[in-house]
Design an enzyme around this catalytic site. Structure first.
Site, PDB file in Angstrom:
ATOM      1  N   ALA A 142       0.831  -1.210   0.000  1.00 38.85           N
ATOM      2  CA  ALA A 142       0.000   0.000   0.000  1.00 38.85           C
ATOM      3  C   ALA A 142       0.861   1.255   0.000  1.00 38.85           C
ATOM      4  O   ALA A 142       0.586   2.218  -0.729  1.00 38.85           O
ATOM      5  CB  ALA A 142      -0.943  -0.002   1.191  1.00 38.85           C
ATOM      6  N   TYR A 143       1.897   1.250   0.803  1.00 42.74           N
ATOM      7  CA  TYR A 143       2.789   2.409   0.887  1.00 42.74           C
ATOM      8  C   TYR A 143       3.479   2.664  -0.444  1.00 42.74           C
ATOM      9  O   TYR A 143       3.491   3.791  -0.960  1.00 42.74           O
ATOM     10  CB  TYR A 143       3.818   2.186   1.998  1.00 42.74           C
ATOM     11  CG  TYR A 143       4.822   3.296   2.147  1.00 42.74           C
ATOM     12  CD1 TYR A 143       4.436   4.546   2.628  1.00 42.74           C
ATOM     13  CD2 TYR A 143       6.162   3.093   1.825  1.00 42.74           C
ATOM     14  CE1 TYR A 143       5.366   5.572   2.777  1.00 42.74           C
ATOM     15  CE2 TYR A 143       7.095   4.115   1.976  1.00 42.74           C
ATOM     16  CZ  TYR A 143       6.691   5.342   2.447  1.00 42.74           C
ATOM     17  OH  TYR A 143       7.611   6.348   2.588  1.00 42.74           O
ATOM     18  N   ALA A 144       4.058   1.616  -1.038  1.00 42.01           N
ATOM     19  CA  ALA A 144       4.756   1.774  -2.310  1.00 42.01           C
ATOM     20  C   ALA A 144       3.797   2.213  -3.411  1.00 42.01           C
ATOM     21  O   ALA A 144       4.146   3.064  -4.253  1.00 42.01           O
ATOM     22  CB  ALA A 144       5.452   0.469  -2.696  1.00 42.01           C
TER      23      ALA A 144
END
Length: 247
Positions: A154-156
């Site tokens: 999700a972060y990437a």
């Protein structure tokens, strides 16, 4: 250091501590009047502002949740009223919570994209209307995009969206002499990075770059200073990967 005129104004989002606070300090040293944005940590934000003022710099703490467009408008309103029209926007505010994709909740996904992507979108959209001609925008991506680490889906993905926005927005601002770039740090010694990691994991990350250390907040602040200053006048629509040679 850059020779930026004292009257220029910079907004640094998520600047109460860590990399954001280091950026605020460096830009103040470069001659900017600095808006230290924070979402909830008023004590840290005021501590950062007080230290800047004690050193003779013009600084102001302004609360705003960048995921909310109306609060971003108010952030720019306050900056203009108290310090002057904005020349530099640094989109440092972000959230990082690690979880395998299959275990990522709807709430975590929405929160990650709300702050990392919607937040950057909101501030850039406001800057399109209100940034001085010749202004500079510095967004934040991540070296995790290149590393493709498990648990960071999700972060990437949110930072991949920020990189896309950066390149497109740089072209959309043709004719304004506004430059839009991004910095993609490797692992940096901040609370955000240390949270949830064992000493062994931290040591492993520190050994990974050829320079064999974690980055420091000041390392990233120097890169932002370059992208915000005159020496990067021919750099636009780019992502500068500051990671010690990790990728």
């Amino acid at each position: 250091m850059n020779t930026t005129p004292q009257q220029q104004v910079a907004i640094v989002t998520g600047a109460s501590r860590g990399i954001g606070a280091a950026i605020a300090r460096r830009l103040a040293e470069d001659g900017y009047r600095v808006v230290v944005n924070y979402a909830s940590n008023i004590q840290e934000a005021e501590r950062t502002v007080n230290s800047l003022r004690a050193a003779g710099h013009a600084a102001l703490a302004v609360r705003a949740d960048v995921s909310k467009a109306e609060e971003v408008r108010a952030l720019f309103d306050t900056a203009e009223r108290e310090l002057g029209k904005v020349d530099v926007l640094v989109n440092n505010a972000g959230i990082l919570k690690v979880a395998p994709l299959a275990d990522t909740s709807d709430e975590l996904f929405a929160q990650t994209f709300g702050i990392n992507v919607q937040g950057s979108f909101n501030t850039m959209r406001e800057a399109a209307r209100r940034l001085n001609d010749g202004g500079r925008i510095v967004n934040f991506s991540t070296n995790v995009l290149a590393m493709k680490l498990p648990g960071y889906a999700a972060y990437a993905a949110s930072k991949a969206a920020v990189e896309a926005l950066t390149g497109i927005f740089a072209k959309e601002l043709r004719g304004r002499q506004v430059r839009v770039n991004a910095v993609a740090p490797g692992p940096v010694a901040t609370e955000l990075f240390f949270n949830g990691k064992t000493p062994e994991q931290i040591e492993q990350f520190a050994r990974m770059p050829p320079l064999e250390r974690l980055g420091e907040p000041e390392d990233i602040a120097k890169v932002v200073s370059f992208l915000a200053g005159p020496d990067s006048g021919w750099v636009n629509g780019q992502v500068l990967r500051a990671n010690g040679g990790l990728s």
